[in-house]
Scaffold this motif. Structure first.
Motif: not given
Length: 69
Positions: A13-30
């Motif tokens: 999850i941290v790696a996905e969030l660091e990529k900054d390629e996901i939308k805000l809502e998905e970031s909040i869910n992650k």
């Protein structure tokens, strides 16, 4: 889920969030999912620490473990 699996999921999850390629809502869910896993891991670690700090005495009862000098 085992402790190690939870830690791996948090790292993913941290790696996905660091990529900054996901939308805000998905970031909040992650982020919410990661925080839930972190809380579970913290509880497991505290439980393990409590178990480790105890020792079974001669009478078969648990007592605090202390190191004598």
């Amino acid at each position: 889920m085992k402790f190690e699996e939870k830690m791996a999921a948090i790292e993913k999850i941290v790696a996905e969030l660091e990529k900054d390629e996901i939308k805000l809502e998905e970031s909040i869910n992650k982020y919410t999912e990661a925080m839930k896993l972190i809380k579970e891991c913290d509880l497991e670690l505290k439980d393990a620490e409590e178990k480790i700090s105890k020792i079974v005495n001669k009478d078969g009862e648990l007592e605090d473990f202390t190191v004598e000098n």
